[in-house]
Design a protein around this motif. Sequence first.
Motif, short mmCIF file in Angstrom:
data_model
loop_
_atom_site.label_atom_id
_atom_site.label_comp_id
_atom_site.label_asym_id
_atom_site.label_seq_id
_atom_site.Cartn_x
_atom_site.Cartn_y
_atom_site.Cartn_z
N ASP A 1 0.83 -1.21 0.00
CA ASP A 1 0.00 0.00 0.00
C ASP A 1 0.86 1.26 0.00
O ASP A 1 0.74 2.11 -0.88
CB ASP A 1 -0.93 0.01 1.22
N VAL A 2 1.72 1.41 1.02
CA VAL A 2 2.53 2.63 1.16
C VAL A 2 3.98 2.25 1.40
O VAL A 2 4.29 1.43 2.28
CB VAL A 2 2.03 3.51 2.33
N GLY B 1 10.14 10.14 8.20
CA GLY B 1 9.74 8.82 7.71
C GLY B 1 8.97 8.01 8.73
O GLY B 1 7.96 7.37 8.42
N LEU B 2 9.43 8.05 9.99
CA LEU B 2 8.72 7.34 11.04
C LEU B 2 7.34 7.96 11.27
O LEU B 2 6.35 7.25 11.47
CB LEU B 2 9.54 7.36 12.33
N GLY B 3 7.29 9.30 11.22
CA GLY B 3 6.00 9.97 11.34
C GLY B 3 5.06 9.60 10.21
O GLY B 3 3.86 9.39 10.41
N ALA B 4 5.61 9.50 8.99
CA ALA B 4 4.80 9.14 7.82
C ALA B 4 4.22 7.73 7.97
O ALA B 4 3.06 7.48 7.64
CB ALA B 4 5.63 9.24 6.55
N ALA B 5 5.04 6.81 8.47
CA ALA B 5 4.56 5.44 8.66
C ALA B 5 3.42 5.40 9.68
O ALA B 5 2.43 4.69 9.49
CB ALA B 5 5.72 4.55 9.12
N ILE B 6 3.56 6.18 10.75
CA ILE B 6 2.50 6.24 11.76
C ILE B 6 1.22 6.82 11.16
O ILE B 6 0.12 6.28 11.35
CB ILE B 6 2.96 7.09 12.96
N GLY B 7 1.36 7.92 10.40
CA GLY B 7 0.19 8.53 9.78
C GLY B 7 -0.52 7.59 8.83
O GLY B 7 -1.76 7.53 8.79
N ALA B 8 0.26 6.83 8.05
CA ALA B 8 -0.34 5.88 7.10
C ALA B 8 -1.00 4.71 7.82
O ALA B 8 -2.10 4.28 7.48
CB ALA B 8 0.74 5.38 6.14
N ALA B 9 -0.31 4.19 8.84
CA ALA B 9 -0.85 3.03 9.57
C ALA B 9 -2.16 3.38 10.26
O ALA B 9 -3.08 2.56 10.33
CB ALA B 9 0.18 2.54 10.58
N ARG B 10 -2.26 4.59 10.78
CA ARG B 10 -3.49 5.01 11.47
C ARG B 10 -4.69 5.07 10.52
O ARG B 10 -5.83 4.96 10.96
CB ARG B 10 -3.27 6.38 12.11
N GLU B 11 -4.41 5.24 9.22
CA GLU B 11 -5.49 5.28 8.24
C GLU B 11 -6.01 3.89 7.89
O GLU B 11 -6.96 3.76 7.13
CB GLU B 11 -5.03 6.01 6.97
N GLY B 12 -5.33 2.87 8.41
CA GLY B 12 -5.86 1.52 8.26
C GLY B 12 -5.46 0.77 7.00
O GLY B 12 -6.11 -0.22 6.64
N VAL C 1 12.60 19.52 14.86
CA VAL C 1 12.32 18.15 14.44
C VAL C 1 10.85 17.80 14.71
O VAL C 1 10.27 16.96 14.02
CB VAL C 1 13.26 17.17 15.16
N ASP C 2 10.24 18.47 15.69
CA ASP C 2 8.82 18.24 15.97
C ASP C 2 7.97 18.56 14.74
O ASP C 2 7.01 17.84 14.43
CB ASP C 2 8.37 19.12 17.14
N TRP C 3 8.31 19.65 14.05
CA TRP C 3 7.57 20.01 12.83
C TRP C 3 7.80 18.97 11.75
O TRP C 3 6.89 18.65 10.97
CB TRP C 3 8.02 21.39 12.34
N VAL C 4 9.01 18.43 11.69
CA VAL C 4 9.33 17.39 10.70
C VAL C 4 8.43 16.18 10.90
O VAL C 4 7.86 15.63 9.95
CB VAL C 4 10.82 17.00 10.81
N THR C 5 8.29 15.75 12.16
CA THR C 5 7.43 14.60 12.45
C THR C 5 5.97 14.91 12.14
O THR C 5 5.25 14.07 11.59
CB THR C 5 7.58 14.17 13.92
N ASP C 6 5.53 16.11 12.50
CA ASP C 6 4.15 16.52 12.20
C ASP C 6 3.87 16.41 10.71
O ASP C 6 2.85 15.84 10.30
CB ASP C 6 3.92 17.98 12.64
N GLU C 7 4.76 16.98 9.89
CA GLU C 7 4.53 16.98 8.45
C GLU C 7 4.66 15.57 7.87
O GLU C 7 3.99 15.23 6.90
CB GLU C 7 5.50 17.95 7.77
N GLY C 8 5.53 14.75 8.46
CA GLY C 8 5.61 13.36 8.03
C GLY C 8 4.31 12.62 8.29
O GLY C 8 3.82 11.87 7.44
N THR C 9 3.73 12.86 9.46
CA THR C 9 2.45 12.21 9.81
C THR C 9 1.35 12.62 8.84
O THR C 9 0.54 11.78 8.42
CB THR C 9 2.06 12.58 11.25
N ILE C 10 1.33 13.90 8.48
CA ILE C 10 0.33 14.39 7.52
C ILE C 10 0.52 13.73 6.16
O ILE C 10 -0.44 13.24 5.55
CB ILE C 10 0.42 15.92 7.41
#
Length: 412
Positions: free
Chosen positions: A7-8, A17-28, A305-314
């Motif tokens: 999927d992703v 990247g870790l934030g992006a994985a979390i954001g994608a996983a939360r979407e199911g 880095v907090d902003w980096v994780t935020d934008e990765g999650t989005i």
Amino acid sequence: MTEKNIDVLVIGAGAAGLGAAIGAAREGVNNVVIVERDDRSGGILNQCIHNGFGLHYFREELTGPEYAERIKSIVAQYPNIDVKVEQYVHQIDHRRKEVIVASTEGITIYRPKSLVVATGARERPMGGVLVPGTRPAGVFTAGVAQRFVNLENRLPGKRALIVGSGDIGLIMARRLTLEGVEVVAVVERMPYPGGLERNIRQCLKDFDIPLYLSHTVVGIYGKERLEEVVIAQLDESFKPIPGTEKKFKVDTLVLSVGLIPQSTLFKDFLKIDSWTKGIVTSSSGRSSLNWVFAAGNCTVIYDLVDWVTDEGTIAGKFAAMYAKNNWEPARFFVEKGTNVGILFPSWYEEGTNLNLYLRVKKPIAEGTIRVKQRNNLLYSKKHLNLLPSEMVSIKIPESKLGSGDILVEVLE
């Protein structure tokens, strides 16, 4: 050779990247794979042992490794995330939607429904600084010096001069001093510091390390090892002023002269900002290709880095939405107005919040930042002591936004 339909796919296992994985996983989505070239996830955070991380994302102050471990512990809660280290992206076929990855396991061809690029940034190398003189040993980028001290327990030298007053350079001035290296000065070509005020205070003033503004290195000399560095004051045109030279007997020169988004692998098929060299994206993290998203320092260089994780999650969230149902809303330009130097993102997509990040072109003692969409004033607030070195973050909720291009300006 192995072929995998997923999927992703996320390239890079740093904060974005870790934030992006979390954001994608939360979407199911069923499966999210992260590929990381290093031997562990966490990215540059692993060598940033100073504190100051996590105040926004975790609401407490953490060191870099602590922040990384917190993010990794969240990733571990999702069985649909697979983190794979020592993986090297060899090629991306954007037409066939294939990503070819090499590792000790062999070649894997991933066919993701959506891709998130989170490759971070690289340091500007010595060749990009154009300093005259010889090329002896003893010249390091700040990141390499940081890795030597924090991860490998090795000192780069005994007496050092640092070029560039960005946050990494300032933090390394303090770190080297604490480890017994004599830091003779920090040199900055601009008439104002390049790092955050708190780092100027905590890393230089607290240790009586002089900061030379409007100065640059005009000579590097030594045989096998660096022996002398010459600096000079700059005029308003950034040209050295004859007669202002100062000589420093040092064996180490640390270069903290900026970061460049790591976007080379994607320049042939994604839109790249001609000034910042970052991947151009929308408020959802979507790039100029509808199935490719990007986040973190590969898009723009962030202060936190907090902003980096935020934008990765989005980016991960909306990459997952695209993977599930080809989500692709209307898009509108976000345009620079008066006194805006760097502005991110470049587009607003309907159905998203708009997180704006900007840097002013010049120091402004008192300025009003305004954000307008057609005749609708979305944001207007007075800000004091605006500097190009300090990024401003503005969050505008979806409920305030409509259709039409958006203008961001700073009025004096």
